[in-house]
Design a protein around this motif. Structure first.
Motif, short mmCIF file in Angstrom:
data_model
loop_
_atom_site.label_atom_id
_atom_site.label_comp_id
_atom_site.label_asym_id
_atom_site.label_seq_id
_atom_site.Cartn_x
_atom_site.Cartn_y
_atom_site.Cartn_z
N ASP A 1 1.53 3.31 12.40
CA ASP A 1 0.72 4.48 12.72
C ASP A 1 0.72 4.76 14.23
N THR B 1 7.35 7.18 4.29
CA THR B 1 6.24 6.43 4.90
C THR B 1 6.77 5.58 6.05
N HIS C 1 1.17 4.01 -3.04
CA HIS C 1 0.81 5.40 -2.75
C HIS C 1 1.88 6.37 -3.25
N THR D 1 3.02 9.75 6.85
CA THR D 1 2.12 8.75 6.27
C THR D 1 2.54 7.38 6.78
N SER D 2 1.59 6.58 7.23
CA SER D 2 1.95 5.30 7.85
C SER D 2 0.89 4.24 7.57
N ILE D 3 1.26 3.00 7.86
CA ILE D 3 0.35 1.86 7.73
C ILE D 3 -0.25 1.57 9.10
N LEU E 1 -3.80 2.39 4.84
CA LEU E 1 -2.86 3.51 4.68
C LEU E 1 -3.48 4.77 5.27
N LEU F 1 0.82 -1.20 0.00
CA LEU F 1 0.00 0.00 0.00
C LEU F 1 0.86 1.26 0.00
N ALA F 2 1.92 1.24 0.79
CA ALA F 2 2.81 2.41 0.87
C ALA F 2 3.52 2.65 -0.46
#
Length: 349
Positions: A294, A290, A188, A306-308, A339, A184-185
């Motif tokens: 989170d 990233t 993105h 930005t984090s998972i 995300l 996902l990161a």
């Protein structure tokens, strides 16, 4: 009577303390001390008596005789030797696990031992002493001995995380989909216009670390980012802000610096943001960053990272459900993360 005949006779009835003493070659008082006052018995003798109990299924017999007692309302959780006391995510997970227990009218009991071997004895004493109904184990190592040992001792448990065997095990586990999270990161930052990526991972070899790196490799290969898969673009470091900063500085001062750095942990990502600033660059504008988990670190300072986000509440609830409502067939559950976008991954100008 021969030893084999004695075992056969014992198998037709519930073994008692005298049977255990005879098998271990000790007195019944020693067996009693191992059960009730284990600190009074020398370790070699204690191990010998415990083995005799397992061989004769004596601990299970104790539980069978005690069914008239109220079912224990405690769920055990081990702070194992693999635990990272500085992990902000695991602190949040532990809180969610306690809430999940309370939702099922249970309470969480913590175990803290110096070595996993000590934990195994503590598990056995607590379960067969009717103090807990079962265990949740976490912080799994690739070659973790705890699941197999607990299964061999017929102690109910469920694990948060996997060993190297993955789904090929006869016990239930729940895990976040680490590879999918990192993908996902990558997706993105690629959508934001970045084609020169790098990855800062953790320097251990547990399953989670391996899966996060696998996710990075798979996503870069899917996008055709061959340079982002070069050995110089993938660094393993300790999970800490200073080590993350040092790794990012090395990447950003190389002859072929990336414009986006995907990190396997929020502390590493926070260090990366500091390195970007130290080089007079702007996080998000010049270099995308990233993290993973989170944690509160993502919102500390001027740059949001930005984090998972792992769904620790869902993971905790699923673990407790599998432990209390034990399925006939072991379940292996992966929970996909999400995300959370912040300013550290602003689109490229």
């Amino acid at each position: 009577m021969s030893e084999s005949a004695a075992r056969g006779a014992t198998a037709k009835r519930l073994a008692n303390m005298t049977d255990v003493a005879a098998r271990a070659g000790v007195s019944t008082m020693t067996v009693s001390n191992v059960i009730n006052r284990p600190e009074m018995v020398a370790e070699p003798t204690r191990l010998k008596v415990r083995k005799a109990m397992r061989d004769l299924n004596y601990r299970n017999n104790l539980v069978a005789r005690s069914l008239r007692l109220t079912e224990p309302r405690q769920i055990g959780y081990s702070l194992s030797s693999h635990s990272d006391p500085s992990s902000q995510y695991m602190g949040e997970f532990l809180h969610d696990l306690a809430l999940a227990c309370q939702a099922r009218d249970r309470n969480l009991t913590l175990l803290a031992e110096k070595a996993d071997e000590d934990n195994l004895d503590a598990y056995e004493d607590l379960y067969y002493g009717r103090s807990v109904a079962g265990f949740v184990i976490a912080n799994m190592a690739t070659d973790d001995v705890r699941p197999e040992e607990l299964a061999n001792r017929t102690i109910p448990f469920v694990s948060y995380g996997q060993t190297a065997a993955g789904p090929d095990v006869p016990w239930s586990w729940v895990d976040g989909d680490a590879a999918a999270g990192v993908e996902l990161a990558v997706d993105h930052v690629v959508a934001a216009g970045h084609t020169e990526l790098a990855y800062i991972g953790c320097d251990n070899d547990d399953v989670v670390t391996q899966e996060r790196l696998m996710g990075y490799r798979a996503a870069c290969a899917r996008h055709g980012l061959d340079r982002s898969l070069a050995g110089s673009r993938i660094i393993a470091t300790q999970v800490d802000i200073p080590f993350g900063a040092a790794a990012a500085h090395r990447l950003l001062t190389s002859t072929s610096p990336p414009t986006a750095i995907v990190c396997a942990d929020d502390a590493v990502a926070a260090g990366t943001v500091l390195a970007v600033r130290d080089l007079a660059l702007t996080p998000g504008h010049d270099v995308a960053v990233t993290g993973f988990d989170d944690s509160p670190l993502t919102s500390f300072g001027a740059t949001g990272i930005t984090s998972i986000r792992q769904h620790s509440e869902q993971i905790a609830t699923t673990l407790i459900q599998l432990l209390i409502d034990a399925p006939a067939v072991p379940q292996h559950v992966r929970i996909k993360p999400e995300l959370v976008v912040r300013s550290s991954t602003a689109p490229r100008p």
